[in-house]
Design an enzyme around this catalytic site. Structure first.
Site, PDB file in Angstrom:
ATOM      1  N   LYS A   1      -5.387   5.684   2.432  1.00  0.00           N
ATOM      2  CA  LYS A   1      -4.424   5.798   3.540  1.00  0.00           C
ATOM      3  C   LYS A   1      -5.148   5.904   4.888  1.00  0.00           C
ATOM      4  O   LYS A   1      -4.715   5.335   5.889  1.00  0.00           O
ATOM      5  CB  LYS A   1      -3.520   7.025   3.346  1.00  0.00           C
ATOM      6  CG  LYS A   1      -2.521   6.872   2.216  1.00  0.00           C
ATOM      7  CD  LYS A   1      -1.234   6.241   2.722  1.00  0.00           C
ATOM      8  CE  LYS A   1      -0.365   5.655   1.632  1.00  0.00           C
ATOM      9  NZ  LYS A   1       0.030   6.628   0.596  1.00  0.00           N
TER      10      LYS A   1
ATOM     11  N   LYS B   1      -0.049  -7.676 -12.114  1.00  0.00           N
ATOM     12  CA  LYS B   1       1.298  -7.266 -12.501  1.00  0.00           C
ATOM     13  C   LYS B   1       2.253  -7.289 -11.325  1.00  0.00           C
ATOM     14  O   LYS B   1       1.844  -7.386 -10.171  1.00  0.00           O
ATOM     15  CB  LYS B   1       1.253  -5.886 -13.158  1.00  0.00           C
ATOM     16  CG  LYS B   1       0.727  -4.778 -12.271  1.00  0.00           C
ATOM     17  CD  LYS B   1       0.826  -3.458 -13.023  1.00  0.00           C
ATOM     18  CE  LYS B   1       0.791  -2.309 -12.034  1.00  0.00           C
ATOM     19  NZ  LYS B   1       0.997  -1.012 -12.630  1.00  0.00           N
TER      20      LYS B   1
ATOM     21  N   LYS C   1       5.544  -3.762  -5.926  1.00  0.00           N
ATOM     22  CA  LYS C   1       6.320  -3.922  -4.698  1.00  0.00           C
ATOM     23  C   LYS C   1       5.435  -4.283  -3.508  1.00  0.00           C
ATOM     24  O   LYS C   1       5.867  -4.980  -2.601  1.00  0.00           O
ATOM     25  CB  LYS C   1       7.155  -2.679  -4.409  1.00  0.00           C
ATOM     26  CG  LYS C   1       6.402  -1.370  -4.285  1.00  0.00           C
ATOM     27  CD  LYS C   1       7.373  -0.278  -3.852  1.00  0.00           C
ATOM     28  CE  LYS C   1       6.713   1.078  -3.788  1.00  0.00           C
ATOM     29  NZ  LYS C   1       6.609   1.770  -5.057  1.00  0.00           N
TER      30      LYS C   1
END
Ligand code: TRP
Length: 329
Positions: A111, A194, A197
């Protein structure tokens, strides 16, 4: 029965990977274990969502969970912020969480790298709040993906540390709930990896039929088999893996034999896949819409869930306060 806690951040919406993966297993698991499913809206605040969007996202995810078959009469379904006891436990745990270990967490470093302008204290203590979510119900198991394993490891470390410092055996060591082979992994439509989102390669439960068709028709393929029975490239194998979840056995067999004999037409394959996905998703989407339009039902579900979760939380905090010496006269 073992206690299981699972949280989902209230960002975005669920895709086929969530639905055929974890969620299907949760629906089964809820009958075998004592499950707490909650929406981690406090955690979502670390990225400063627009207030309206936060609310909408919580409502979406909740409706999607319920539509997928999570039964609020069986499992405890709640919104994190409806059980503010978790913030007290988080504060108490934070006294024994060291800045150094929090700074070394992979998700925190990630982050910081991606959003250097928003390195807030909530991001640093994210794993402490997550540990509080889990220890609030003294969970034996937490179903987590790879990306959350380190957080769960920290949870165990905080639990052990607490037990050791206060000379108690209070918190269990919460371990990952492993679904093993039952966990279906749905790949994305972009040919590798995979469905996720953040990758923009997914089909959402809320996607209308024509959006599903468009996305599937754009799925990455290859230039086609040139020799009989040649092995499949990853993009084609991925399409068949999605088919395994939504299509009939004879349909899959048909296209596999066409592939083996080099007669396959990817356009037909994708058309079939799109229709089969629609058949699987449309009824769920309808249920989601029904639930979303029923604020009264959502209110009842969340109030009832919060009450049950608070009961469990109150007991934990009563114990933890006493263990730490927080009691007066
Ligand atoms: N950090 C988790 C995620 O991003 C969400 C989460 C918050 C969670 N609290 C939890 C998951 C407790 C399991 C248990 O996916």
């Amino acid at each position: 029965m073992k206690r299981v806690v699972s949280g989902i951040r209230s960002t975005g919406k669920l895709h086929l990977g969530n639905y055929f993966g974890a969620l299907k297993n949760f629906v089964t698991m809820q009958h075998d274990e004592e499950c707490f499913f909650f929406i981690a809206d406090y955690h979502s605040l670390t990225t400063h969502p627009d207030p309206k969007a936060l609310h909408t996202n919580v409502k979406n995810i909740l409706s999607e969970y319920l539509a997928a078959g999570i039964d609020p009469n069986v499992a405890t379904v709640y919104i994190q912020s409806d059980v503010p006891q978790v913030t007290e436990l988080s504060l108490l745990l934070s006294m024994h969480a060291y800045i150094g270990e929090l700074e070394r967490t992979a998700s925190f470093k990630d982050k910081v790298r991606k959003n250097p302008e928003n390195v807030n204290a909530g991001l640093l203590t994210y794993p402490v709040l997550m540990a509080a979510d889990i220890l609030l119900h003294r969970a034996d198991y937490v179903p987590v993906g790879k990306d959350q394993e380190q957080h769960l490891e920290l949870t165990r470390r905080f639990a052990r540390r607490f037990n050791q410092i206060y000379g108690v055996e209070y918190f269990p060591e919460s371990v990952p709930y492993n679904f093993g082979k039952a966990l279906v992994k749905i790949p994305g439509l972009d040919g590798n990896g995979k469905m996720g989102k953040s990758e923009g390669n997914g089909i959402y439960l809320s996607d209308p039929d024509d959006v599903i068709r468009k996305k599937v028709m754009k799925a990455v393929t290859d230039s086609g088999p040139t020799e009989p029975n040649s092995p499949m490239s990853e993009p084609i194998a991925n399409i068949f893996t999605i088919m395994d979840a939504v299509s009939a056995a004879d349909t899959i067999e048909y296209f596999k034999s066409k592939y083996a004999s080099c007669e396959i037409r990817y356009g037909d394959l994708k058309k079939q896949l799109a229709e089969d996905i629609i058949k699987a998703v449309a009824p769920v989407r309808e249920k989601i819409e029904d639930i979303k339009s029923n604020d009264k039902y959502l209110h009842e579900v969340t109030m009832e869930g919060a009450e049950r979760a608070r009961k469990s939380a109150d007991q934990t905090l009563k114990d933890v306060r006493e263990i730490m010496g927080i009691y007066h006269f």
